[in-house]
Design an enzyme around this catalytic site. Sequence first.
Site, PDB file in Angstrom:
ATOM      1  N   MET A  77       0.818  -1.214   0.000  1.00 58.29           N
ATOM      2  CA  MET A  77       0.000   0.000   0.000  1.00 58.29           C
ATOM      3  C   MET A  77       0.855   1.267   0.000  1.00 58.29           C
ATOM      4  O   MET A  77       2.072   1.215   0.199  1.00 58.29           O
ATOM      5  CB  MET A  77      -0.927  -0.011   1.218  1.00 58.29           C
ATOM      6  CG  MET A  77      -1.936  -1.146   1.225  1.00 58.29           C
ATOM      7  SD  MET A  77      -2.980  -1.175   2.702  1.00 58.29           S
ATOM      8  CE  MET A  77      -3.942   0.333   2.465  1.00 58.29           C
ATOM      9  N   HIS A  78       0.197   2.381  -0.227  1.00 54.91           N
ATOM     10  CA  HIS A  78       0.708   3.740   0.031  1.00 54.91           C
ATOM     11  C   HIS A  78       1.730   4.272  -0.971  1.00 54.91           C
ATOM     12  O   HIS A  78       2.007   5.467  -0.972  1.00 54.91           O
ATOM     13  CB  HIS A  78       1.341   3.849   1.428  1.00 54.91           C
ATOM     14  CG  HIS A  78       0.537   3.301   2.546  1.00 54.91           C
ATOM     15  ND1 HIS A  78      -0.750   3.701   2.812  1.00 54.91           N
ATOM     16  CD2 HIS A  78       0.835   2.353   3.482  1.00 54.91           C
ATOM     17  CE1 HIS A  78      -1.204   3.049   3.866  1.00 54.91           C
ATOM     18  NE2 HIS A  78      -0.272   2.219   4.280  1.00 54.91           N
ATOM     19  N   ASP A 233      -2.623  -5.112   0.201  1.00 50.28           N
ATOM     20  CA  ASP A 233      -2.112  -6.422   0.600  1.00 50.28           C
ATOM     21  C   ASP A 233      -2.775  -6.973   1.861  1.00 50.28           C
ATOM     22  O   ASP A 233      -3.100  -8.167   1.932  1.00 50.28           O
ATOM     23  CB  ASP A 233      -0.593  -6.410   0.754  1.00 50.28           C
ATOM     24  CG  ASP A 233      -0.078  -5.268   1.628  1.00 50.28           C
ATOM     25  OD1 ASP A 233      -0.880  -4.493   2.185  1.00 50.28           O
ATOM     26  OD2 ASP A 233       1.159  -5.157   1.750  1.00 50.28           O
TER      27      ASP A 233
END
EC number: 2.7.1.17
Length: 494
Positions: A77-78, A233
């Site tokens: 992520m991110h 995830d």
Amino acid sequence: MYLGLDLGTSGLKGVLIDDKGDVVAQESVSLSVNSPHPTWSEQDPLSWWQACIDVLGLLGQRVDLGQLKAIGISGQMHGATLLDKQGDVLRPCILWNDGRSQAQCSALMANYPSLTERSGNLAMPGFTAPKVQWVREHEPEIFAQIAYVLLPKDYLVYRLTGVLSTDCSDAAGTLWLNPATRQWDDELLAATGLTQANMPTVFEGCDVIGHVSDKASKQLGLPKLPVVAGGGDNAAGAVGMGVTHAGQGLLSLGTSGVYFVVSESHKANPDNTVHAFCHALPNRWHQMGVTLSAANSLSWLAKLVDGSVSSLLEELERSGKKQTSVIFLPYLSGERTPHNDPDVQGQFIGLRNSTDLPEMTLAVLEGVAFSLLDCQNALSRAGSEVNDLSLIGGGARSSLWRQILANVLNKRMIYRDGGDVGPGLGAARLALLGEKRQAGGEIEALISQYCALPEVLASHQPNTQLSDYYQDKYALYQAFFAATKELNHALAAL
């Protein structure tokens, strides 16, 4: 068959499941991370696409990919993946564990007091919005060329389909999504100089967003399959482990460590540094605590002594050691929950001439468990409690570590079939759901049928005889963090 691709920090995994949801094949390819400056962490998005080509090539040697019915993708992520108008990558992706944007986080929180209310989360350096704000301030020539901002897995979806898409579980970790509405928020985007024109369309994780393009079909040897939006995830890992209903919990021991609890509504609790995101399935949310260096801490130690993670664990088990006076603070990449501090650093405390490698390995396993206990306590204050936890991630393969976690967290730990490929399995399940839904299936019935809890391979109950040892050591762990915090910041400033 259904394909799930899981884009992690250290590698890309491909997982194939059949119509019953059973894993029939899996392959993986390693990825490298660049750290050009302290606290920086970057990856080349083109390496993700090459890894995708390689993984599909390996899978194609084992099965007929012409039998595939749909594809789903999960991912780290991110990460800020920046594209120009032609869809070309502008710079290396700034990853989830990059800590350079602390100043931007502070400024966003000060200048936009509605940020936490609208996003449900604190501004942390790991999130996407402050990373893009850093680019805006430090690389204005790059920022001026940004046409689209994608998350890592969404870049792979774009390369597969030509469609700019994301799902609400992954998008919730940007700080630009309102998790309650599950859509982009104009005010949050404006805070970093962006609009919805720069963003992909938000879907539910099991929504079909497009099909494999002609170009990708020829390059990868795939049919023109439907592709679903996929999931971040952790949310995808929860789908893989059947953690889909309020009150169920998941513990992920990947590069980072994640404590994940499903909720029936959006329950923001930023004061406890708890993330409140959307799940990858409709009408579900979750709260989450994150420690930034879980299995990574063990990999770091293995690399330091020119060994392997398996050799460290084997040597520890042979030693028979269950206790050590050595303490490890696992802050190799700073920390999120509960400290939100990118400058705090890792430490070994209590080393002597007599200290051996098994003791240091044990201290690392305990230190990560204590950091996850920090997460558990923060989640408890935020109203999330579970009786047991399903385990996923590479670190979860260790029965020794699973038992230590059960002891420290005082929870039953359950290791299930597919736990080592949880996010990839979840991505494949999302693909299955999407294909069945297109055929007319009702989503809740499909979730009940295809997202059941996998078979239990091992279960670990807390060892109450060691309760005093762990309680005393956790108190010391917290005390050493508090005592050295300012010294850590002074070191980081050198």
